[in-house]
Scaffold this active site. Structure first.
Site, PDB file in Angstrom:
ATOM      1  N   CYS A   7      16.900 -15.983   5.824  1.00 40.30           N
ATOM      2  CA  CYS A   7      15.599 -15.628   6.374  1.00 40.30           C
ATOM      3  C   CYS A   7      15.397 -14.127   6.362  1.00 40.30           C
ATOM      4  O   CYS A   7      15.434 -13.446   7.393  1.00 40.30           O
ATOM      5  CB  CYS A   7      15.434 -16.248   7.746  1.00 40.30           C
ATOM      6  SG  CYS A   7      15.181 -18.016   7.539  1.00 40.30           S
ATOM      7  N   GLU A   8      15.223 -13.621   5.212  1.00 42.37           N
ATOM      8  CA  GLU A   8      14.929 -12.223   4.929  1.00 42.37           C
ATOM      9  C   GLU A   8      14.693 -12.215   3.420  1.00 42.37           C
ATOM     10  O   GLU A   8      15.221 -13.076   2.725  1.00 42.37           O
ATOM     11  CB  GLU A   8      16.141 -11.347   5.277  1.00 42.37           C
ATOM     12  CG  GLU A   8      15.909  -9.911   4.982  1.00 42.37           C
ATOM     13  CD  GLU A   8      16.605  -8.977   5.980  1.00 42.37           C
ATOM     14  OE1 GLU A   8      16.587  -7.787   5.711  1.00 42.37           O
ATOM     15  OE2 GLU A   8      17.156  -9.419   6.986  1.00 42.37           O
TER      16      GLU A   8
ATOM     17  N   GLY B  38      34.038   5.262 -12.555  1.00 45.98           N
ATOM     18  CA  GLY B  38      32.621   5.404 -12.875  1.00 45.98           C
ATOM     19  C   GLY B  38      32.317   4.823 -14.239  1.00 45.98           C
ATOM     20  O   GLY B  38      31.234   5.012 -14.771  1.00 45.98           O
TER      21      GLY B  38
ATOM     22  N   GLU C  61      40.955   5.386 -11.906  1.00 47.54           N
ATOM     23  CA  GLU C  61      40.892   4.320 -10.892  1.00 47.54           C
ATOM     24  C   GLU C  61      39.733   3.360 -11.178  1.00 47.54           C
ATOM     25  O   GLU C  61      38.761   3.305 -10.430  1.00 47.54           O
ATOM     26  CB  GLU C  61      40.680   4.949  -9.513  1.00 47.54           C
ATOM     27  CG  GLU C  61      41.738   5.952  -9.123  1.00 47.54           C
ATOM     28  CD  GLU C  61      41.266   6.895  -8.023  1.00 47.54           C
ATOM     29  OE1 GLU C  61      40.056   6.908  -7.711  1.00 47.54           O
ATOM     30  OE2 GLU C  61      42.103   7.608  -7.480  1.00 47.54           O
TER      31      GLU C  61
END
Ligand SMILES: *Cc1c(COP(=O)(O)O)cnc(C)c1O
Length: 407
Positions: A335-336, A225, A266
């Site tokens: 195409c979005e 994090g 991690e």
């Protein structure tokens, strides 16, 4: 952003783009090393180990490089475990932290000899019944800390599917006792992009409380994090402060309770985000009544973070670094709606210019797809100043290679 010497020069990026074509992901090996060394330095006064969370970037050459640094590996699928072994990691240096996998996948990991984090009561009980004390395991707990930059990447909250709730400790204890499971590790991972050091401190305090229930404990794993900066002035996790405060708390706990535990982390993004550059080409400058668009030869099929997480990636025109700055909205060619950045101030962009996205190492190529039947980009590794192709660009046959064409 990092200091200049940490960063690949823009004219060098242009040269690589010319040589290998675009779109292209470029990774700077030595930057990964710098990041790893920052972590080691921050925690040098405690018995701490780091395991690279490889879902951020799994190219085999990156894995091999990280193994060569002496870092361990954190994996979330049996395939990542297999890739890690192929890259040369010792199974004892590989953690397997899956979520919602079946017992078969856990057993496959056990047969490969890696460290296993179990994250639900059902599998814990089944594993215990089958293997008892013959294979030590770790338990992933959910400490119910709400943290992280975005709900999608927060994993510790009460509605999260991750980990076993700390409020189910009695249930865990009953299973451990009746099956004789040997629990050597406790794990938590509350999410990505936590800038507040105190979140980690709260987390470790909860782990200390839980540790009392596990006499065989050898390690406490706080997951990751760590936040990195995506633009100038972006808040980052203060790694040195984190190291200092956690080391203090950890060493105090170990001494007071005469328990020589190891502290594990991690990191994914922290190790590989800033090593990565994604270079694309401006296909078209499109002026509408409201906006000037730069349409590039890529899209969220190659870099999904802006659309998926509202992530900010700094974009620069490396072909015209001295051009007049203008305001552009940078979009892709699929195409979005696939906007990479709204209203960005960028040195004047001309059709054919190369643009770079910074911080593209983590969750960039790794989350790419062939949407719109477009080809996945190439990957290049720069090591000792030398760029080398580590994945060739897709070709049309790659789109068809697993399809079965019926007669
Ligand atoms: C994704 C993940 C990480 C790495 O998170 P980053 O934000 O990339 O550092 C670490 N541990 C586990 C279990 C993960 O799933």
């Amino acid at each position: 952003m990092s200091k200049q010497s940490d960063v690949l020069a823009t004219d060098f990026l242009v040269k690589i783009a010319e040589e290998f074509g675009t779109p292209v992901y470029i990774y700077h090996a030595e930057k990964i090393k710098t990041q790893y060394e920052k972590l080691q330095k921050a925690f040098h006064k405690s018995d701490t180990r780091f395991f690279y969370a490889c879902k951020a970037l799994t190219n085999i050459n990156i894995l091999k490089y990280i193994n060569s640094l002496g870092c361990g590996l954190d994996t979330v699928s049996i395939q990542e475990v297999q890739l890690g072994l192929k890259a040369g990691f010792d199974p004892k240096n590989i953690i397997f932290t899956p979520n919602c996998v079946d017992l078969q996948e856990i057993i496959a990991a056990k047969d490969l000899g890696v460290i296993i984090n179990i994250d639900n009561i059902s599998i814990l009980e089944q594993f215990g019944n089958q293997f008892g004390d013959s294979y030590p395991i770790s338990i992933r707990l959910n400490p119910h800390i709400m943290a992280g930059g975005n709900f999608k990447i927060s994993t510790g909250h009460v509605d999260s599917k991750f980990g076993i709730s700390i409020h189910q400790m009695r249930h865990i204890e009953r299973i451990v006792k009746s099956t004789k499971l040997k629990v050597t590790g406790l794990h938590m991972h509350t999410g990505s992009e936590i800038k507040d050091v105190d979140v980690f401190l709260r987390g470790v305090e909860i782990m200390f409380e839980m540790a009392a229930n596990f006499p065989d404990l050898q390690s406490i794993d706080l997951g990751s994090g760590f936040k990195v900066a995506y633009q100038l002035g972006d808040p980052e996790t203060d790694i040195d402060l984190l190291g200092k405060k956690l080391t203090e708390a950890f060493n105090k706990f170990c001494t007071k309770n005469e328990r020589p535990l190891q502290l594990w982390f991690e990191p994914g993004k922290f190790l590989v985000s800033q090593c990565g550059y994604f270079v694309v080409k401006a296909n078209v400058i499109k002026q509408t009544t409201a906006t000037v668009f730069v349409g590039v030869n890529s899209g969220f099929n190659h870099l999904i973070r802006p659309m998926f997480y509202d992530a900010f990636h700094l974009i620069r025109n490396i072909s015209n670094p001295k051009g007049t700055e203008r305001i552009y909205t940078v979009v892709g060619n699929i195409c979005e709606t696939d906007t990479f950045g709204w209203d960005r101030k960028i040195n004047e962009v001309r059709e054919g210019d190369f643009l770079v996205f910074y911080n593209a190492g983590a969750y960039g190529f790794e989350m790419s797809s062939n949407f719109n039947s477009r080809l996945k980009p190439a990957e290049v590794l720069v090591k000792d100043g030398k760029p080398q192709l580590i994945r060739r660009r897709d070709v049309l046959e790659d789109l068809l290679k697993n399809q079965i064409e019926l007669a």
